[in-house]
Design a protein around this motif. Sequence first.
Motif, PDB file in Angstrom:
ATOM      1  N   VAL A  16      -6.771  -0.899 -24.040  1.00  0.00           N
ATOM      2  CA  VAL A  16      -5.615  -1.551 -23.423  1.00  0.00           C
ATOM      3  C   VAL A  16      -5.251  -2.815 -24.202  1.00  0.00           C
ATOM      4  N   VAL A  17      -6.303  -3.563 -24.560  1.00  0.00           N
ATOM      5  CA  VAL A  17      -6.042  -4.817 -25.268  1.00  0.00           C
ATOM      6  C   VAL A  17      -5.400  -4.539 -26.621  1.00  0.00           C
TER       7      VAL A  17
ATOM      8  N   PHE B 251       4.436  -6.340 -32.387  1.00  0.00           N
ATOM      9  CA  PHE B 251       5.672  -5.683 -32.766  1.00  0.00           C
ATOM     10  C   PHE B 251       6.877  -6.484 -32.280  1.00  0.00           C
ATOM     11  N   LEU B 252       6.804  -6.893 -30.994  1.00  0.00           N
ATOM     12  CA  LEU B 252       7.962  -7.579 -30.438  1.00  0.00           C
ATOM     13  C   LEU B 252       8.138  -8.966 -31.048  1.00  0.00           C
TER      14      LEU B 252
ATOM     15  N   ARG C 140     -15.760  -0.927 -21.120  1.00  0.00           N
ATOM     16  CA  ARG C 140     -15.339  -2.000 -22.028  1.00  0.00           C
ATOM     17  C   ARG C 140     -14.493  -1.448 -23.150  1.00  0.00           C
ATOM     18  N   ASN C 141     -14.891  -0.251 -23.619  1.00  0.00           N
ATOM     19  CA  ASN C 141     -14.107   0.341 -24.699  1.00  0.00           C
ATOM     20  C   ASN C 141     -12.698   0.690 -24.230  1.00  0.00           C
ATOM     21  N   TYR C 142     -12.645   1.139 -22.988  1.00  0.00           N
ATOM     22  CA  TYR C 142     -11.321   1.486 -22.477  1.00  0.00           C
ATOM     23  C   TYR C 142     -10.452   0.246 -22.366  1.00  0.00           C
ATOM     24  N   ALA C 143     -11.086  -0.823 -21.892  1.00  0.00           N
ATOM     25  CA  ALA C 143     -10.342  -2.073 -21.796  1.00  0.00           C
ATOM     26  C   ALA C 143      -9.893  -2.529 -23.172  1.00  0.00           C
ATOM     27  N   LEU C 144     -10.771  -2.287 -24.128  1.00  0.00           N
ATOM     28  CA  LEU C 144     -10.424  -2.649 -25.494  1.00  0.00           C
ATOM     29  C   LEU C 144      -9.172  -1.887 -25.926  1.00  0.00           C
TER      30      LEU C 144
ATOM     31  N   ARG D 244       9.697  -8.572 -34.301  1.00  0.00           N
ATOM     32  CA  ARG D 244      11.116  -8.277 -34.158  1.00  0.00           C
ATOM     33  C   ARG D 244      11.902  -9.532 -33.802  1.00  0.00           C
TER      34      ARG D 244
ATOM     35  N   GLY E 280      -3.623  -2.025 -27.410  1.00  0.00           N
ATOM     36  CA  GLY E 280      -2.249  -1.607 -27.164  1.00  0.00           C
ATOM     37  C   GLY E 280      -1.358  -2.804 -26.890  1.00  0.00           C
ATOM     38  N   ALA E 281      -1.864  -3.672 -26.062  1.00  0.00           N
ATOM     39  CA  ALA E 281      -1.081  -4.855 -25.715  1.00  0.00           C
ATOM     40  C   ALA E 281      -0.849  -5.711 -26.948  1.00  0.00           C
TER      41      ALA E 281
ATOM     42  N   LEU F  54       1.776  -4.169 -29.072  1.00  0.00           N
ATOM     43  CA  LEU F  54       3.108  -4.384 -28.509  1.00  0.00           C
ATOM     44  C   LEU F  54       3.580  -5.798 -28.790  1.00  0.00           C
ATOM     45  N   LEU F  55       2.700  -6.757 -28.524  1.00  0.00           N
ATOM     46  CA  LEU F  55       3.082  -8.158 -28.705  1.00  0.00           C
ATOM     47  C   LEU F  55       3.438  -8.418 -30.152  1.00  0.00           C
TER      48      LEU F  55
END
Lengths: 514, 510, 673, 105
Positions: free
Chosen positions: C657-658, C667-668, C651-655, C671, C660-661, C664-665
């Motif tokens: 990823v989330v 930031f974009l 779950r922590n790993y998925a977190l 922008r 990170g996503a 990214l979202l």
Amino acid sequence: MDEFPLLTCIILTPAVGAVLVALTPARRPELSRAVGYAATAATAGFAGYLLWHFETGRAGYQFVEDHRWIGSLGVRYLLGVDGISLFMVALTALLFPLGLLASATLTERVKAFTVWMLILEASLLGVFLGLDLVLFFVFFEIVLVPMYFIIGGWGHENRVYAAIKFFLFTMAGSAFLLVGLLTLAFLHARAPGNDLTFDLRVLMEWAPGGLSDGTARLLFLAFFAAFAVKVPLFPLHTWLPDAHTEAPTAGSVILAGVLLKMGTYGFLRFSLTLFPEAAVDLAPLLLVLATIGITYGAIVAAMQPDLKRLIAYSSVAHLGFVVLGIFALTTQGLEGGLFTMISHGLTTSALFLLVGMLYDRRHTRQISDFGGLWKSVPILGGLFVATAFASIGLPGFSGFVGEFLALLGTFLVHRPYAIVAAVGVILAAVYLLWAVQRAFTGEPSGENATLPDLGFRELACVVPLLGLSLFLGIYPKPVIDRVEPSVKGIIEHVEDHTDYEEPAVATEGEEAER
Amino acid sequence: MIAQADPQELVTPTVDWLAIGPEIALAGAAIFIVLLRSIVRRGPWVYRASLFLAIGGVVAAGVLLGRQWNIVRDDGAIDTIAGMVRIDGFGVFLGAIVVAATLLTVLLASAYVERERLEGPEYLALVLMSATGMVAMTTANDLIVVFVALEVLSIPLYVLAAFDRRRLASQEAGIKYFVLGAFSSAILLYGIALVYGATGTTSITGIADFLAANTLLEQGVLLAGFALVLVGLGFKIAAVPFHMWTPDVYQGAPTPVTAFMSSATKVAGFAALLRVFEVAFPTYREDWRPVIAALAVLSLVVGSVAAVVQTDVKRMLAYSSIAHAGYILVGFAAASVGNRDAAARGQEAALFYLLVYAFMTIGAFAVVTVVARRRHDARHDLDDYRGLAVREPILAGLLAFFLLAQAGVPLTGGFVAKLQVFAAAVEARQYALAIVGVLAAVVAAFFYIRLVVVMFASEPEPAEGEEAVPRAAVEPGTGFVLATCAAITLVIGILPGTFLHFARDATFLL
Amino acid sequence: MSARELLDLVWLIPALPLFGAVVLLLFGKRIGEPAAGWLGTGLMGLAFAWSVVTFLALRDVEPRAHSYDLFTWLPSGGFEVKMGFLADPLSVTFILFVTGVGALIHLYAIGYMHGDARFGRFFAYMNLFAASMLVLVLGNNFLVTFLGWEGVGLCSYLLVSFWFERNSAAVAGKKAFVTNRIGDFGFMLAMFLIFARLGSLDYGVMTEGADGLANGTATAIALLLFLGAVGKSAQFPLHVWLPDAMEGPTPVSALIHAATMVTAGVFLVARAHPFFEASGSASEVVAWVGAGTALFAGTIALVQPDIKRVLAYSTVSQLGYMFLALGVGAYGAAIFLVVMHAFFKATLFLGAGSVIHGNADNQDIRTMGGLRRYMPYTAAAFIIAWLAIAGIPPFAGFWAKDEVLADAFFADQFGVWAVGTVAAALTALYMAREVWLVFFGNERFRAPAGGDPVEEHAEETPRDSEEWLRGPTVAYGEPPRSPRLTHDRHEVPPTMVVPVLVLAALSVVGGLLNLPFKTLEHLGHWLEPVFEGVPEIEATSFLSAARLSTLSVFMGVLGIAIALLLYRRGLPDPARDPLDERLGVAGRVFGHAWYVDESIARAVAGPGRRFADWLNDGLDHRGIDGAVNGVANLVRRTGGGLRRVQSGLVRNYALGVVFGAAGLLLFLVFRAG
Amino acid sequence: MIAALELTANHYLVLAAVLFTIGAVGLLIRRNVLVMFMCVELMLNAANLTFVTFARELDDVGGQAIVFFTLVVAAAEVAVGLAIIVAIFRRRRGATADDVHLLKG
């Protein structure tokens, strides 16, 4: 003559030797040794041939070889030799057979040791012969590996720490060099009409005018990082005592004799020619660091309880003279710096060899464990004292010629630095003679009283070095004659691209006064 | 392309069988193996025959790729299957790396599965299936093909990771990889959906054409879309912060699988990433380049720094593979600047790095495979390598060589690869990236040489209490893998020109 | 051969002993005793002979100087130094007495070093020393002189610590070298400055060049050179090494630390006089340092209990006189004193050596007395030399010292003159004290003093005992040691007596070289071409000169008289020195050499050591290396932190990823919008 | 009121986004591996919904075809995933993902 790839032969001979040694059976170390001796001797032969056929009085590169290497990056296999690299090559070719000879007492994994030594020799020769920036960098970096294995594999108690520290320290420095040289080449390529190239001869004509001041300074500092670590300049020197101390004898000899010179050679070959303006502007920084190194190294050396460590710190001081001379930017300074490089290679190597021989006998390097050795092993003692004086810079030995010229050259343009640095001359006597006093004089007691004196093999290691130091101290002309055109070339190059002007007295002597 | 066809009448697209020949060869071999297995239940020759089939399939794929390379070089790229597949230099180059990595994996596994008593034929079939997906990925010209290929390559890998049923760690690796992989696939798919919504097509060249012709009033959907696509692909290439599965999975999976994952999977992931972003979204370069750069920096730093404290060799190599992804991303970031020359060099660097990295990493894991035979691949502690140079000098020497190559020591392929990447970064004026890269290399050097130290500089452990370790000969397959990887890494290091021009020819822009 | 051709061969003079040194270093042990000694002595004799030839040849050339370059030593750009030799009156004067006195001392050493394990090595060093000294004086440029300068320093080191088993000897050798190096620092800087200004280090350029220099530059050059001279010639405050150098064998003290090497400083100043002349103020400094040192060292010599230490301080004092002379511009007088000093001080040292040799290595004058009866020749020579140094006419010392003081007076340097005159009295006093305590008075070696009685049959050279390792020199404040043997004070062998007598004879007649009467000033006239530009110091009248002479004789007599008054009976109690007691606090100050050594030692061992410790441990180890290791630890700690994040939970790993996503979202979107 | 609520594409898209988020959050907070896996399926279906919506909006049959691909892929994933999960459950009881963390650090 033109067709014969002499320089490639010089680099390849030890490399081929390494392969041959690798093919010898590990159970027969004497075979490995024999091949090792043969390869280093052959290299020395080639180097001798190079010395003999080197055209004195010419400034440019000789025996140039030029082939494409990494096409898409414009990297070339470009070798050449001039007065500056000539003696570095000769020194390298001289020290390796002696280093191997001194390692005859080594018993474990002789084969691997010999292989690494030969690889080390090949890469060091490559450093001094490569004229393409990337090629130079390749050799500059590859040197780390064999040296790392030699320290880590055959060193003393704390070798792992020392080896890793050595590796990381120098790698960190060269990281900046890599970025710097890439930046330089791409900035050059970006200018209209230029191709991407790392050819030093091309870049040194373009860079001084083609770079903006700020860029040139940044690039100078990037190159500086790599070379300063290697030299080593204060305060980037702390890897050196550890590496020197923990390395086996041959390792220390090569480290001190050749490896440190890579830094000062880099300053001479690259920093000065590529970024003359920045070199002139930032010279005070280097002069300050060099001066600190000279005095600081000497004082700290005096405090070392370990003989090898003491010599290691003395290298910091000696190399300080080299940097001082180089960045004085006078004929005498540069020649003095170069001469000190050679001389330090001879004397400090001899000191390390002698300490190694002591270690073979007593299995300690602590000064306090010794005492009265001059009496019990008079030849060793006498040679050590003689070498110590050569290292101190006694006139008549090569060390004096180098230090004197370096200081003189500095004095002409940067008086205060020369004055402070000259204090180092006093301090050198303090730490070395103090060490001699503690280790060699007095009445030997205990184990020290019953040591065997040097044998023929050991004499054969040390005496040539000391003899050469003496010869060059009395008759340095052959070296200086070959070095001078290249040195003049560098200084003229600097003068052409900056407002700097060498004082007339440095080039014309008394004529300047008339 | 499909969108332009009449919705009422389904036109079957023409299929250029040669173009998808490699996939067919690989998948065919896999299917044959499965068939063989299901027909003939027992017998030692089954495995040998499967092995023969697998090697045959891979070699055939390689030969076909070679033919494709020549055709592509002479006549330009081939679009086939309604433009969903595009055979170009880029794809063929990366496909060739995948195939080479597959071959090495198969050879590496040949002895491993016997040694560890695994189900050999199934193992081979899964590797081949996964490779099929990877090769498809390299030539995918449609986001949906990317997705499907991704799944084709991933699903066998989930199984492979969990393949050693006796080891809980292997199963843990499998489940973790599976859950997170599925999660990231879902994110990727949603991203594709959003991109599709914004541009009306899933064709990569179609998106490029659309974006070149139209200016979007509302960019939000598109940006969100390709952000999610980036997440999905970033997961596959193990870029930070989507990397966290990597250490666990690399450590737990059977070592040959790890080798396969770290080399071929990464190639496939980067193939998709580069193609999608370079071809489909070049107009949004300014938006995603900083993201790529940030991922590069994070991967470099986290990968290198975290590896420093590892005590498990496989785990350390896993972190190092994260750092390597960072270097490739640096090349990618350099490739995404406006300057044509710099972009070409960036792509070339990234491609070349993938090539070199595949061999360095397979070589390293191959040695790990051999060393781990004592403990049945269950433990890869640093201590197990203590004194390896004395016990098995050649093995230790090779591992040292691969590690130094990964550290970027000159006269190895690793150096040339790093040099290319940094050169690209510098040419693209991404100086900060270059500096972070070189400094990360210094940190990384620490853990590489620490392992070397352990092998060389330390005394061998005391023999008492340990079973005497026979200096078993390295199996021929493994020996071949080691020799090939070492030779290629060395040759690239000394004469990089031979391989570099392939990478250059494979870039999009030439 | 013409005179000039002969002068071309001047390099033979240093080459001869150098050859000897090389041969003896390599094969000394095989040649053995006494052949090694004879080889060394013979080569010195040859060198002397060749020096005489050179002298004769030089008289035939005009102008009186001949320079010959052997080869190019150091060519570097505009800096070009030849290995060149200059035969002129100054250098020839020096080589004559260096080789002459040197040969005699070599001869003496054959006897003195008899039985030493490193007999051959000793002569190798001695020959090497002679070669260096000759190079020093013969060089035709500063750098060749510097080569010799450092060479003699090296030999001094080797010879002072010749008996390096003795710690005190080893330390003394090191101290001598290091202290000299401080002077060399000045010498080197002076050379740099000379080259920077004149573009050459040749003596030929110096003469005209010095005139053109700014006064400040000339002063700087002169003072830097003088710093070198101060180190080499043991002037205050760098005199500290010389008394300790007495740890060396006595022939060494005679040759190096009395007759020759220590006068190198005088030579240098004389050689470089154009700079001093151009400066003026530098000469003033020289004169005052010289005068001050003469007085200062004289006071110390008053109360020293060691026979050689007294002579050492006396040497320092006499060297002070020489500098005094140089400082007032009386170069000729200075050289005259150098030569005379070589004669009588060598006599004194060799005599002292004989006393020590005949006394089982005892150097404590408090435990001697009445030795004239046992060593008549030695005593005679010693007494002659004593009278010479005390300035009693017609012995050599009188003429020289008188000329120095007179020149000081007539150069209007009254202060300097007054100090020098007082020092003259001190000279007579301490020398008379020494002579009386050694050769006259009660025989104190018979009765064990202070410590335990010593066995009759004590060994003559107890080299393996602890006593030997302690070193023979006796410092002020140490209680008198019990004499080592109680019988058989004996005269020394002829190889030792003859040189002493020859030197004593020279001390008698040496004055003839330069009598202060117009036509008899041989040395002065001889040296004239060297000191061409220097204004001559003329006595205002013969009467005033005579009055001055009388005064100086009176001072000498006064000193002797005081000594006789105090010591006519020797020492009733060896532990109590009447002069010392009478001086009270001053005696202690003098005895401890004005605490200069102690202060330096305390500064070096205290703050100096602490600073070095701080540099090594604090800055280098903890500071710089600590920072380096700190960076490594930082990386390691960051890695540890990352390790904790890697929890092993899916779950922590998925977190991750989330996150990170989401990043990214964000930031974009940021922008885009 | 109901008539006023006309279902537009946006509604579907928002629904899909909500489903997707629910799936993602579910994956983050649930410990049961099976449930986590179902969350992933939810996310896939959210994507499918998005595809279909867009395809309809764009009047493009391609987008709808994609859904079939996705379904096949999801089915394959289910097969493999369940196999792995079952394999693990055979060895240990309980079904939380948190139980498996031999590998960490």
